[in-house]
Design a protein around this motif. Structure first.
Motif, mmCIF file in Angstrom:
data_model
loop_
_atom_site.group_PDB
_atom_site.id
_atom_site.type_symbol
_atom_site.label_atom_id
_atom_site.label_comp_id
_atom_site.label_asym_id
_atom_site.label_seq_id
_atom_site.Cartn_x
_atom_site.Cartn_y
_atom_site.Cartn_z
ATOM 1 N N ASP A 126 43.647 26.314 63.327
ATOM 2 C CA ASP A 126 43.282 25.038 63.932
ATOM 3 C C ASP A 126 42.733 24.135 62.830
ATOM 4 O O ASP A 126 41.586 24.306 62.397
ATOM 5 N N PRO A 127 43.527 23.181 62.358
ATOM 6 C CA PRO A 127 43.071 22.354 61.236
ATOM 7 C C PRO A 127 41.972 21.365 61.621
ATOM 8 O O PRO A 127 41.306 20.826 60.729
ATOM 9 N N VAL A 128 41.797 21.136 62.923
ATOM 10 C CA VAL A 128 40.747 20.208 63.365
ATOM 11 C C VAL A 128 39.383 20.883 63.326
ATOM 12 O O VAL A 128 38.429 20.387 62.711
ATOM 13 N N THR A 129 39.283 22.050 63.976
ATOM 14 C CA THR A 129 38.012 22.776 63.955
ATOM 15 C C THR A 129 37.860 23.628 62.697
ATOM 16 O O THR A 129 36.795 24.176 62.439
ATOM 17 N N ARG A 130 38.964 23.743 61.956
ATOM 18 C CA ARG A 130 38.992 24.567 60.755
ATOM 19 C C ARG A 130 38.593 26.007 61.070
ATOM 20 O O ARG A 130 37.699 26.596 60.437
ATOM 21 N N ALA A 147 46.299 29.460 56.002
ATOM 22 C CA ALA A 147 45.352 28.346 55.919
ATOM 23 C C ALA A 147 45.788 27.311 54.884
ATOM 24 O O ALA A 147 45.577 26.102 55.077
ATOM 25 N N GLU A 148 46.417 27.762 53.804
ATOM 26 C CA GLU A 148 46.809 26.840 52.732
ATOM 27 C C GLU A 148 47.846 25.822 53.204
ATOM 28 O O GLU A 148 47.998 24.764 52.592
ATOM 29 N N LYS A 149 48.546 26.120 54.274
ATOM 30 C CA LYS A 149 49.507 25.145 54.808
ATOM 31 C C LYS A 149 48.808 23.878 55.278
ATOM 32 O O LYS A 149 49.427 22.831 55.438
ATOM 33 N N PHE A 150 47.493 23.995 55.511
ATOM 34 C CA PHE A 150 46.697 22.842 55.935
ATOM 35 C C PHE A 150 45.667 22.475 54.867
ATOM 36 O O PHE A 150 44.672 21.811 55.156
ATOM 37 N N ALA A 151 45.895 22.937 53.635
ATOM 38 C CA ALA A 151 44.970 22.692 52.525
ATOM 39 C C ALA A 151 43.586 23.260 52.826
ATOM 40 O O ALA A 151 42.563 22.710 52.418
ATOM 41 N N LEU A 152 43.574 24.385 53.547
ATOM 42 C CA LEU A 152 42.336 25.089 53.864
ATOM 43 C C LEU A 152 42.394 26.482 53.253
ATOM 44 O O LEU A 152 43.437 26.959 52.838
ATOM 45 N N THR A 153 41.242 27.157 53.232
ATOM 46 C CA THR A 153 41.216 28.536 52.756
ATOM 47 C C THR A 153 40.033 29.264 53.359
ATOM 48 O O THR A 153 39.116 28.642 53.911
ATOM 49 N N TYR A 154 40.082 30.582 53.289
ATOM 50 C CA TYR A 154 38.916 31.395 53.635
ATOM 51 C C TYR A 154 38.194 31.664 52.323
ATOM 52 O O TYR A 154 38.757 32.279 51.416
ATOM 53 N N ALA A 155 36.979 31.166 52.201
ATOM 54 C CA ALA A 155 36.317 31.087 50.896
ATOM 55 C C ALA A 155 36.088 32.432 50.211
ATOM 56 O O ALA A 155 36.363 32.568 49.019
ATOM 57 N N PRO A 156 35.556 33.441 50.914
ATOM 58 C CA PRO A 156 35.333 34.712 50.199
ATOM 59 C C PRO A 156 36.666 35.323 49.756
ATOM 60 O O PRO A 156 37.580 35.447 50.573
ATOM 61 N N ASP A 157 36.769 35.688 48.503
ATOM 62 C CA ASP A 157 38.033 36.261 48.022
ATOM 63 C C ASP A 157 37.761 37.306 46.954
ATOM 64 O O ASP A 157 37.887 37.047 45.758
ATOM 65 N N HIS A 190 32.506 32.396 62.437
ATOM 66 C CA HIS A 190 32.152 31.568 63.589
ATOM 67 C C HIS A 190 31.681 32.430 64.744
ATOM 68 O O HIS A 190 30.631 32.183 65.345
ATOM 69 N N SER A 191 32.449 33.468 65.078
ATOM 70 C CA SER A 191 32.060 34.369 66.166
ATOM 71 C C SER A 191 32.768 35.698 65.996
ATOM 72 O O SER A 191 33.770 35.806 65.277
ATOM 73 N N LEU A 192 32.248 36.726 66.663
ATOM 74 C CA LEU A 192 32.825 38.059 66.636
ATOM 75 C C LEU A 192 33.029 38.572 68.056
ATOM 76 O O LEU A 192 32.163 38.395 68.925
ATOM 77 N N ASP A 193 34.174 39.213 68.273
ATOM 78 C CA ASP A 193 34.409 39.963 69.508
ATOM 79 C C ASP A 193 34.106 41.412 69.185
ATOM 80 O O ASP A 193 34.765 42.016 68.322
ATOM 81 N N ILE A 194 33.120 41.980 69.859
ATOM 82 C CA ILE A 194 32.667 43.314 69.479
ATOM 83 C C ILE A 194 32.672 44.263 70.675
ATOM 84 O O ILE A 194 32.637 43.851 71.836
ATOM 85 N N LEU A 195 32.736 45.535 70.360
ATOM 86 C CA LEU A 195 32.661 46.612 71.346
ATOM 87 C C LEU A 195 31.589 47.573 70.872
ATOM 88 O O LEU A 195 31.610 48.027 69.726
ATOM 89 N N LEU A 196 30.655 47.902 71.764
ATOM 90 C CA LEU A 196 29.598 48.840 71.418
ATOM 91 C C LEU A 196 29.999 50.256 71.810
ATOM 92 O O LEU A 196 30.908 50.466 72.625
ATOM 93 N N THR A 285 36.577 35.085 64.817
ATOM 94 C CA THR A 285 36.965 33.699 64.578
ATOM 95 C C THR A 285 36.320 33.266 63.270
ATOM 96 O O THR A 285 35.096 33.329 63.124
ATOM 97 N N LEU A 286 37.159 32.886 62.325
ATOM 98 C CA LEU A 286 36.696 32.572 60.979
ATOM 99 C C LEU A 286 36.585 31.072 60.783
ATOM 100 O O LEU A 286 37.404 30.299 61.294
ATOM 101 N N ASN A 287 35.611 30.667 60.016
ATOM 102 C CA ASN A 287 35.513 29.288 59.567
ATOM 103 C C ASN A 287 36.297 29.130 58.270
ATOM 104 O O ASN A 287 36.168 29.959 57.363
#
Length: 973
Positions: A126-130, A147-157, A190-196, A285-287
């Motif tokens: 989602d290039p709007v909410t990134r 992400a690079e298709k929208f000039a975005l990236t996931y910073a940790p690498d 941004h958020s995590l879907d988790i199972l305990l 969900t990643l920022n």
């Protein structure tokens, strides 16, 4: 393995811990019932066999825990069912990412969930909410590509970006080179879907006070969790602010700071870095952040690494997006391993280096920032601004760090442990000087490299993990190193997490009250202590459960190969693999083709190395060389040799496979195909007396089917056609006085493709050389290695050395046209005959045609060609030699030349002909090579390998050419 006694020494306050060998062969008491229950409910894969348990017994750390079993879930429903069944049997669980964890959090006595094979999908960016939603098994580079298709990236690498999974990154709170630009993983969730473990499902993220109140009021298990989190925040907030170091790379401990009001009570981020001890991640969900589309890299050289560290604060004022450092020992390690030799001269003069990357909205902007830095340092130290291709090569040097420094021939092995501490960048120089002084006290050494811009430096220290004194020294060093890091206001971990490597040191960093808070945080999520138990909090000791240990005593079998760089030890050779998982990449290079096709750890170089190492221990895998499961894992190894060059520690699986098979079939019946394919030179020599008749017989409908059935050849494969050998053809007299060269008549080109021999003869005589040829049938024995026929291989080589005695004595260059045959003389020859001086001579006198022409005929001018040339490099050519000379000659024709990143063609000698390997062979061919050939019908396809040519001709209408044939054709302009 662990250590074996409880003695103490005067030099150390620590004790050797009791051996844990006994539990390695023990199974979870209800393992059989647990396995059966899982198989009834799981639609993915359930594996409780010894091979799978051995395969996942370690990660990239010093530790080893044989798991209970393995589950590869197909989807969320499988994960939920697995947790439910494990809860019923009270079985511990471990969520594992790419298996590259360095602190031991990726191995445990538990049921392992491996998400990487199936749960590796992602939603749309989602290039709007990134943002983007992903499953835990997706590899980081797949996210970055989307992400690079929208000039975005996931910073940790991190350096493992080509194979690390997002789930593993969340577990470890990974960072990497560009965390300077966008922060750690925790900063980009941004958020995590988790199972305990108790079955509770939640989606967690930032929480307003109103939402927090509502959650608590709703009651139930979720209400209880939020109420306890609020209590932890309110009770410990002052202490968290006081004790948590305010530095860029604090990764140690649980992220209780994320529950503070100023951090929006972010429960998802509080769970990042919990190493699977609190929850199972179902999705995230990643920022995403803006990705500078234009980048410029600057290399800066200093007198030593300490002075380089001193200048980090100054460089940071220029606002780079990446700032890495490394010392001369890393470069020395690469030189010793003959890696990146053409790239190392790109670094400026010095013994300590900073790599500074700038980003910009335009290339001019990035270049200007780089130039400004270089100008500011011009009176201080040398700098170099790189072009884009140069920058990629320099980054590859830095990313090779862990593997390049783990195993260095002739130097004690470097181990993890103290490889990850971080301090404030302003303290970096002082910290490094103190740590190096401590290492010198113990006689340790280590290269240093890493994320200098955030004060995080990686090391591989030469700990002795095989003697009582060495292990106690290791434990004591860890304690004292922690004191140094904390005295500099640092964190025990700056990227790799605590796991077992640093868990026992956490009380030093956080004190008793925060440790109580950490325990409460863990119990809140996992009161039964079933999720990755004994990691981080109340964990096993740092020097417990070691892969080696004071009682490390592997089986040392007699071998055919010398394994000289491993002190003649097969177990030592398999121990080279440190688990970094470079063989699990799937987007580039050649290693590891079988993993690229199957996605199975079993079929990766790492997986096979771990199995062979376990085989030498004799604890989990039985029957030594006769183990059938290990043979099956090696069966899909294409012997491409890519791991020998692409693996950072040069694991040589082709050699290990040949050695294993040689012993596996000792005194046993071999399949007929071993003799048919392994001795192909003999059959080709016989067929050469009447090639047309043999071809007619081979292709007669009834006989063809019978032969394929007997040899287990796939029906879709066609037999290569025999030809009259080139060595039997009349040749024109050669003028005297020219320099001598010996043209090796390999089986494949001489008996199947004599046109290649003819072309090479023409090129060499045209370049002014006098050619001699074998006087009788000779073969290097290349196919014999595929089947472990090593006694025969030795006989072949001795025969060759005897026949070539005049050429070896005269120093005559020997030109070999088939890359796989050249690799025998460059590699296997001296490994099988290490003490024969003739072998060393033949190795040094062997050249591919391209190598020979570049070295011995510098004035040679190839014909001018107007057509496009597409090149597929043979695996052995790339692994044991280089494509540089071939590309130089082809580009000198004036043609447009493209080298395919096509990896292994999939044929690999007899491999692609075998019925049960045909589909995998085709899958590999269709990955890059065959589509590229079909897309370039007007181009000249250059492929020097016989097998590669067969794969192309049997799947396309193209007829590839050898380099010799290209050079022998008339000029087109």
């Amino acid at each position: 393995m662990s250590t074996s006694s409880t003695t103490t020494t005067a030099a150390s306050p620590f004790v050797l811990l009791p051996s844990s060998h006994a539990r390695y062969n023990e199974r979870f008491p209800a393992a059989a019932d647990l396995e059966q229950a899982l198989r009834q409910k799981i639609r993915g894969e359930v594996r409780f066999d010894d091979t799978s348990r051995a395969l996942y017994a370690t990660d990239a750390s010093n530790y080893r825990h044989i798991p209970i079993g393995l589950v590869l879930p197909l989807d969320e429903a499988d994960v939920i069912a697995t947790v439910e069944i494990c809860r019923h049997f009270k079985a511990p669980l471990l969520s594992r990412g790419g298996g590259t964890s360095l602190s031991g959090q990726g191995c445990n006595f538990a049921v392992i969930l491996d998400f990487s094979k199936y749960m590796n999908k992602m939603g749309p960016v989602d290039p709007v909410t990134r943002t983007v939603h992903v499953q835990p098994g997706i590899v980081l580079d797949r996210v970055r590509e989307a992400a690079e298709k929208f000039a975005l990236t996931y910073a940790p690498d991190p350096a493992t970006h080509s194979r690390c999974t997002i789930g593993g990154m969340i577990g470890n709170n990974s960072c990497g080179i560009h965390a300077l630009m966008g922060g750690k993983t925790v900063d980009n969730i941004h958020s995590l879907d988790i199972l305990l473990y108790d079955g509770t499902r939640m989606t967690v993220g930032p929480t307003t006070e109103a939402e927090l109140t509502a959650h608590i009021a709703a009651g139930g298990r979720i209400g209880q969790i939020y109420a306890e989190l609020k209590r932890l925040r309110d009770t410990y907030s002052a202490l968290v602010r006081e004790k948590f170091p305010n530095i860029p790379r604090r990764v140690s401990g649980f992220n209780l700071d994320e529950l503070l009001p100023e951090n929006h009570f972010n429960v998802a981020r509080a769970l990042v870095g919990s190493e699977g001890t609190c929850a199972v991640i179902l999705g995230a969900t990643l920022n995403l952040v803006q990705s500078p589309q234009f980048r410029t890299l600057v290399g800066v050289g200093f007198e030593d690494v300490f002075i380089a560290a001193d200048h980090v604060p100054l460089v940071l004022t220029h606002k780079p997006i990446g700032l890495e450092g490394m010392d001369r020992l890393l470069l020395d390690a690469l030189r010793r391993k003959q890696k990146a030799l053409a790239d190392l001269p790109l670094l400026p003069e010095g013994r300590g280096f900073l790599l500074v990357e700038f980003g910009g909205a335009t290339q001019a902007e990035a270049d200007e920032r780089a130039a400004t830095l270089a100008l500011s340092l011009q009176t201080i130290t040398p700098t170099r601004i790189y072009t884009k291709p140069e920058a990629a090569r320099v980054w590859a040097i830095r990313e090779s760090g862990l593997g390049a420094t783990a195993f260095i021939p002739g130097i004690p092995t470097g181990w993890e442990g103290w490889e990850d501490a971080a301090v404030d960048p302003t303290q970096l120089g002082s910290y490094l000087r103190s740590i190096v002084a401590l290492m010198q006290e113990y006689g340790y050494h280590s290269p240093m490299y890493g994320h200098f811009g955030q004060g995080c430096v990686h090391m591989r220290i030469s700990f002795d993990l095989e003697t009582e004194k060495g292990i106690l020294d290791f434990r004591e060093f860890m304690d004292r190193a922690a004191d140094i890091a904390l005295a500099h206001g640092g964190s025990l971990s700056g990227e790799h997490g605590d796991g077992q490597a640093r868990g026992a040191l956490l009380p030093k960093m956080f004190g008793p009250e925060l440790m109580d808070a950490f325990r409460a945080f863990k119990r809140l999520w996992d009161p039964a202590n079933r999720l990755n138990p004994n990691k981080m909090i109340d964990g096993h000791e740092i020097h417990e459960d070691l892969r080696l240990g004071a009682d490390y005593n592997p089986w040392q079998p007699k071998t055919h190969f010398a394994f000289a760089e491993d002190n003649g030890s097969f177990p030592a050779a398999t121990l080279r693999c440190v688990g970094v998982g470079a063989c699990r990449k799937a987007d580039a290079g050649t290693m590891c083709p079988s993993f690229m096709a199957t996605g199975e750890e079993l079929h990766s170089t790492r997986g096979r190395a771990h199995l062979l190492w376990e085989l030498m221990q004799g604890e989990v895998l039985p029957k030594q060389w006769k183990n059938e499961q290990v043979r099956e894992s090696l069966d899909l190894c294409l012997s491409c040799k890519a791991c020998k060059s692409e693996c950072p520690v040069s694991v040589d699986m082709a050699t290990y496979k040949a050695e294993f098979l040689a012993h596996h079939y000792e005194g046993a019946h071999r399949p007929l195909s071993h003799y048919a394919f392994g001795r192909i030179d003999l059959w080709a020599h016989i067929a050469s007396f009447a090639p047309r008749l043999v071809n007619a017989i081979n292709n007669a409908p009834g006989i063809r089917g019978l032969i394929k059935s007997l040899l287990h050849i796939h029906p879709n494969r066609t037999f290569p056609r025999f030809a009259k050998p080139f060595t039997s053809e009349p040749r024109p007299a050669q003028p005297t006085g020219n320099a001598d060269v010996f043209l090796w008549a390999d089986t494949f080109n001489n008996y199947f493709h004599p046109s290649t021999m003819r072309a090479a003869y023409q090129v060499l005589t045209g370049a002014g050389f006098r050619i001699s040829l074998p006087q009788h049938h000779l073969c290097c024995g290349r196919p014999l290695y595929d089947f472990g026929l090593l006694n025969n291989a030795r006989e072949y080589l001795l025969k060759v050395l005897t026949a070539l005695a005049p050429q070896l004595d005269a120093g005559t260059p020997i030109v070999v046209l088939e890359p796989s045959c050249a690799s025998v003389f460059r590699d296997e020859l001296t490994n099988l005959l290490p003490n024969d001086p003739r072998a060393a001579k033949l190795r040094s006198q062997t050249f591919l045609l391209s190598e020979f022409l570049v070295r011995y005929a510098p004035d040679y001018e190839p014909p001018q060609i107007s057509e496009k040339i597409v090149v597929h490099g043979h695996c052995h050519h790339k692994a044991t030699m280089t494509m540089a000379d071939e590309l130089k000659l082809l580009r000198a024709t004036g043609a447009e030349v493209k080298l395919l990143d096509s990896g292994c063609c999939g044929m690999a000698g007899p491999f692609g002909f075998e019925k049960d390997k045909f589909d995998l062979s085709q899958k590999l061919g269709e990955r890059v090579l065959l589509p590229a050939v079909r897309a370039n019908t007007e181009a000249i396809i250059v492929s020097d390998g016989f097998s590669c040519c067969e794969q192309i001709t049997q799947n396309t209408t193209s007829r590839p050419k050898h380099l010799a044939e290209v050079l022998a054709q008339p000029s087109q302009q």
